[in-house]
Write an enzyme that holds these catalytic residues in place. Sequence first.
Site, PDB file in Angstrom:
ATOM      1  N   SER A   1       0.888  -1.298   0.106  1.00 24.73           N
ATOM      2  CA  SER A   1       0.023   0.139   0.000  1.00 24.73           C
ATOM      3  C   SER A   1       0.843   1.279  -0.069  1.00 24.73           C
ATOM      4  O   SER A   1       1.661   1.635   0.730  1.00 24.73           O
ATOM      5  CB  SER A   1      -0.961   0.033   1.375  1.00 24.73           C
ATOM      6  OG  SER A   1      -1.691   1.352   1.534  1.00 24.73           O
TER       7      SER A   1
ATOM      8  N   HIS B   1      -1.065  -1.167  -4.022  1.00 21.62           N
ATOM      9  CA  HIS B   1      -2.390  -0.998  -3.561  1.00 21.62           C
ATOM     10  C   HIS B   1      -2.449   0.589  -3.582  1.00 21.62           C
ATOM     11  O   HIS B   1      -1.533   1.209  -2.686  1.00 21.62           O
ATOM     12  CB  HIS B   1      -2.671  -1.545  -2.381  1.00 21.62           C
ATOM     13  CG  HIS B   1      -3.749  -1.408  -1.675  1.00 21.62           C
ATOM     14  ND1 HIS B   1      -4.962  -2.225  -2.117  1.00 21.62           N
ATOM     15  CD2 HIS B   1      -4.514  -0.655  -0.747  1.00 21.62           C
ATOM     16  CE1 HIS B   1      -6.087  -1.719  -1.479  1.00 21.62           C
ATOM     17  NE2 HIS B   1      -5.773  -1.004  -0.558  1.00 21.62           N
TER      18      HIS B   1
ATOM     19  N   ASP C   1      -4.616   3.777  -2.087  1.00 16.70           N
ATOM     20  CA  ASP C   1      -5.889   4.017  -0.955  1.00 16.70           C
ATOM     21  C   ASP C   1      -6.260   5.332  -1.439  1.00 16.70           C
ATOM     22  O   ASP C   1      -5.571   6.233  -1.157  1.00 16.70           O
ATOM     23  CB  ASP C   1      -5.424   4.099   0.129  1.00 16.70           C
ATOM     24  CG  ASP C   1      -5.090   2.351   0.667  1.00 16.70           C
ATOM     25  OD1 ASP C   1      -6.297   1.636   0.723  1.00 16.70           O
ATOM     26  OD2 ASP C   1      -4.231   1.947   1.053  1.00 16.70           O
TER      27      ASP C   1
ATOM     28  N   MET D   1      -8.990   8.262  -0.407  1.00 21.54           N
ATOM     29  CA  MET D   1      -9.925   8.672   0.909  1.00 21.54           C
ATOM     30  C   MET D   1     -10.470  10.116   0.482  1.00 21.54           C
ATOM     31  O   MET D   1      -9.851  11.035  -0.017  1.00 21.54           O
ATOM     32  CB  MET D   1      -9.141   8.642   2.003  1.00 21.54           C
ATOM     33  CG  MET D   1      -8.367   7.448   2.500  1.00 21.54           C
ATOM     34  SD  MET D   1      -7.426   7.528   3.746  1.00 21.54           S
ATOM     35  CE  MET D   1      -6.634   5.666   4.032  1.00 21.54           C
TER      36      MET D   1
ATOM     37  N   HIS E   1      -8.138   1.419  -4.441  1.00 15.76           N
ATOM     38  CA  HIS E   1      -9.395   1.137  -3.295  1.00 15.76           C
ATOM     39  C   HIS E   1      -9.959   2.459  -3.027  1.00 15.76           C
ATOM     40  O   HIS E   1      -9.251   3.375  -2.387  1.00 15.76           O
ATOM     41  CB  HIS E   1      -8.614   0.587  -1.945  1.00 15.76           C
ATOM     42  CG  HIS E   1      -9.447   0.294  -0.650  1.00 15.76           C
ATOM     43  ND1 HIS E   1      -8.777   0.190   0.293  1.00 15.76           N
ATOM     44  CD2 HIS E   1     -10.896   0.465  -0.634  1.00 15.76           C
ATOM     45  CE1 HIS E   1      -9.915   0.138   1.408  1.00 15.76           C
ATOM     46  NE2 HIS E   1     -10.988   0.395   0.536  1.00 15.76           N
TER      47      HIS E   1
ATOM     48  N   MET F   1     -12.029   4.627  -0.882  1.00 13.79           N
ATOM     49  CA  MET F   1     -12.850   5.003   0.222  1.00 13.79           C
ATOM     50  C   MET F   1     -13.746   6.244   0.026  1.00 13.79           C
ATOM     51  O   MET F   1     -13.083   7.052   0.776  1.00 13.79           O
ATOM     52  CB  MET F   1     -11.933   4.847   1.267  1.00 13.79           C
ATOM     53  CG  MET F   1     -11.400   3.493   1.673  1.00 13.79           C
ATOM     54  SD  MET F   1     -10.072   3.346   2.790  1.00 13.79           S
ATOM     55  CE  MET F   1      -8.669   3.605   1.449  1.00 13.79           C
TER      56      MET F   1
ATOM     57  N   MET G   1     -11.814  -5.791   4.679  1.00  9.58           N
ATOM     58  CA  MET G   1     -10.769  -5.183   5.410  1.00  9.58           C
ATOM     59  C   MET G   1     -10.863  -5.682   6.963  1.00  9.58           C
ATOM     60  O   MET G   1     -11.655  -6.038   7.600  1.00  9.58           O
ATOM     61  CB  MET G   1     -11.781  -3.542   5.916  1.00  9.58           C
ATOM     62  CG  MET G   1     -11.875  -2.500   4.552  1.00  9.58           C
ATOM     63  SD  MET G   1     -10.567  -2.296   3.743  1.00  9.58           S
ATOM     64  CE  MET G   1      -9.309  -1.654   5.158  1.00  9.58           C
TER      65      MET G   1
ATOM     66  N   GLY H   1      -8.914   3.818   6.874  1.00 10.50           N
ATOM     67  CA  GLY H   1      -8.918   5.269   7.101  1.00 10.50           C
ATOM     68  C   GLY H   1      -7.283   5.760   7.306  1.00 10.50           C
ATOM     69  O   GLY H   1      -6.964   6.752   7.103  1.00 10.50           O
ATOM     70  N   PHE H   2      -6.607   4.724   7.974  1.00  9.88           N
ATOM     71  CA  PHE H   2      -5.248   4.859   8.557  1.00  9.88           C
ATOM     72  C   PHE H   2      -4.522   3.675   8.530  1.00  9.88           C
ATOM     73  O   PHE H   2      -4.934   2.550   8.760  1.00  9.88           O
ATOM     74  CB  PHE H   2      -5.153   5.577   9.943  1.00  9.88           C
ATOM     75  CG  PHE H   2      -5.916   6.743  10.107  1.00  9.88           C
ATOM     76  CD1 PHE H   2      -5.282   7.935   9.957  1.00  9.88           C
ATOM     77  CD2 PHE H   2      -7.442   6.719  10.547  1.00  9.88           C
ATOM     78  CE1 PHE H   2      -5.976   9.131  10.157  1.00  9.88           C
ATOM     79  CE2 PHE H   2      -8.004   7.820  10.568  1.00  9.88           C
ATOM     80  CZ  PHE H   2      -7.309   9.299  10.495  1.00  9.88           C
ATOM     81  N   GLY H   3      -3.348   3.828   8.018  1.00 10.26           N
ATOM     82  CA  GLY H   3      -2.315   2.418   7.959  1.00 10.26           C
ATOM     83  C   GLY H   3      -1.780   2.282   9.596  1.00 10.26           C
ATOM     84  O   GLY H   3      -2.099   3.303  10.538  1.00 10.26           O
TER      85      GLY H   3
ATOM     86  N   ASP I   1      -6.843  -6.500   3.827  1.00 11.25           N
ATOM     87  CA  ASP I   1      -6.143  -4.896   3.896  1.00 11.25           C
ATOM     88  C   ASP I   1      -6.229  -4.574   5.426  1.00 11.25           C
ATOM     89  O   ASP I   1      -7.627  -4.195   5.728  1.00 11.25           O
ATOM     90  CB  ASP I   1      -7.163  -3.979   2.816  1.00 11.25           C
ATOM     91  CG  ASP I   1      -6.499  -2.650   2.747  1.00 11.25           C
ATOM     92  OD1 ASP I   1      -5.292  -2.514   3.293  1.00 11.25           O
ATOM     93  OD2 ASP I   1      -6.941  -1.848   2.087  1.00 11.25           O
ATOM     94  N   GLY I   2      -5.218  -4.354   5.920  1.00 16.25           N
ATOM     95  CA  GLY I   2      -5.154  -3.664   7.391  1.00 16.25           C
ATOM     96  C   GLY I   2      -4.486  -4.559   8.395  1.00 16.25           C
ATOM     97  O   GLY I   2      -4.798  -5.794   8.618  1.00 16.25           O
ATOM     98  N   GLY I   3      -3.308  -4.026   8.829  1.00 18.86           N
ATOM     99  CA  GLY I   3      -2.420  -5.007   9.785  1.00 18.86           C
ATOM    100  C   GLY I   3      -2.056  -6.174   9.240  1.00 18.86           C
ATOM    101  O   GLY I   3      -1.919  -7.090  10.108  1.00 18.86           O
TER     102      GLY I   3
HETATM  103  C1  DX5 Z   1      -6.462   1.516   5.583  1.00 17.87           C
HETATM  104  C2  DX5 Z   1      -5.964   1.277   4.072  1.00 17.87           C
HETATM  105  C3  DX5 Z   1      -4.878   0.200   3.932  1.00 17.87           C
HETATM  106  C4  DX5 Z   1      -3.726   0.890   4.844  1.00 17.87           C
HETATM  107  C5  DX5 Z   1      -2.951  -0.503   5.111  1.00 17.87           C
HETATM  108  O1  DX5 Z   1      -7.435   2.394   5.336  1.00 17.87           O
HETATM  109  O2  DX5 Z   1      -7.067   0.774   3.238  1.00 17.87           O
HETATM  110  O3  DX5 Z   1      -4.609  -0.126   2.595  1.00 17.87           O
HETATM  111  O4  DX5 Z   1      -2.639   1.358   3.918  1.00 17.87           O
HETATM  112  O5  DX5 Z   1      -1.869  -0.165   6.089  1.00 17.87           O
HETATM  113  P1  DX5 Z   1      -1.295  -1.447   6.933  1.00 17.87           P
HETATM  114  O6  DX5 Z   1      -0.631  -2.243   6.232  1.00 17.87           O
HETATM  115  O7  DX5 Z   1      -0.118  -0.324   7.625  1.00 17.87           O
HETATM  116  O8  DX5 Z   1      -2.486  -1.609   8.129  1.00 17.87           O
HETATM  117 ZN    ZN Z   2      -6.842  -0.028   0.991  1.00 16.50          ZN
END
Ligand code: DX5
Ligand code: ZN
Length: 218
Positions: free
Chosen positions: A9, A34, A36, A38, A67, A69, A138, A143-145, A176-178
């Site tokens: 991402s 990827h 993102d 927003m 993606h 959002m 998800m 919203g946040f990495g 996607d996420g964590g």
């Molecule tokens: C979250 C995004 C993700 C994000 C994942 O809103 O959709 O794509 O970048 O980040 P990590 O891998 O750090 O959780």
């Molecule tokens: Zn994403």
Amino acid sequence: MPAPLLSPSLLAGDHARLADSVRAVEELGLGWIHLDIMDGHFVPNFSFGPQTLAALRPGSKLFFDTHLMLDEPHRYIEPFAKAGANLISIHIEPAYDHAGTLARIRALGCQCGLVLNPGTPATAIAALLPQVDLVLVMTVQPGFGGQPFRRDMLPKLRQLADWRRDQGLNFRLEVDGGIDLATAAECRAAGADTFVAGTSFFRAADRAGFVAEFARMS
Ligand code: DX5
Ligand code: ZN
């Protein structure tokens, strides 16, 4: 089940040098990135838009896994397709013509995907599954990495993987996420085949090592 695929991402990349971050992904031999997008409404954050994709497109052959959002994704399909998105994924939660928007993504020559927030059950997209190339589950609230992986999303993945098998469908199942090497393995066991990695990829001390370890996952 399709072979595992890593989609780093760009949100976790260097925003002052996005092209360098894209190149770093390509130089490791990966095929996807990827992106993102927003809008500050659907999620409480901003990232980048079609202009950024268009600027990155000529310098990269990577598959742009986009993606959206957005509260009103149906209003922005054309700009993202024109900017060079290869796949456009839209959330199911806002009210708009989901089926019509998926069809429009296809008509513009892109692959299409549907995305589920953690609070949205798999049943919300059951009727649309034959129309999509990818389902994105998800594993954090978007919203946040850098947020912790939601293990309680594993049953949803299993459900979607079961439907895919039982109905003879062949959409990719993305998380996607964590996602890191350990949580990717858990998702793989639940049926995922496409893995978004922001923080774990871009902050890895040894990215090539990370990719090699990932490739060892069967
Ligand atoms: C979250 C995004 C993700 C994000 C994942 O809103 O959709 O794509 O970048 O980040 P990590 O891998 O750090 O959780
Ligand atoms: Zn994403």
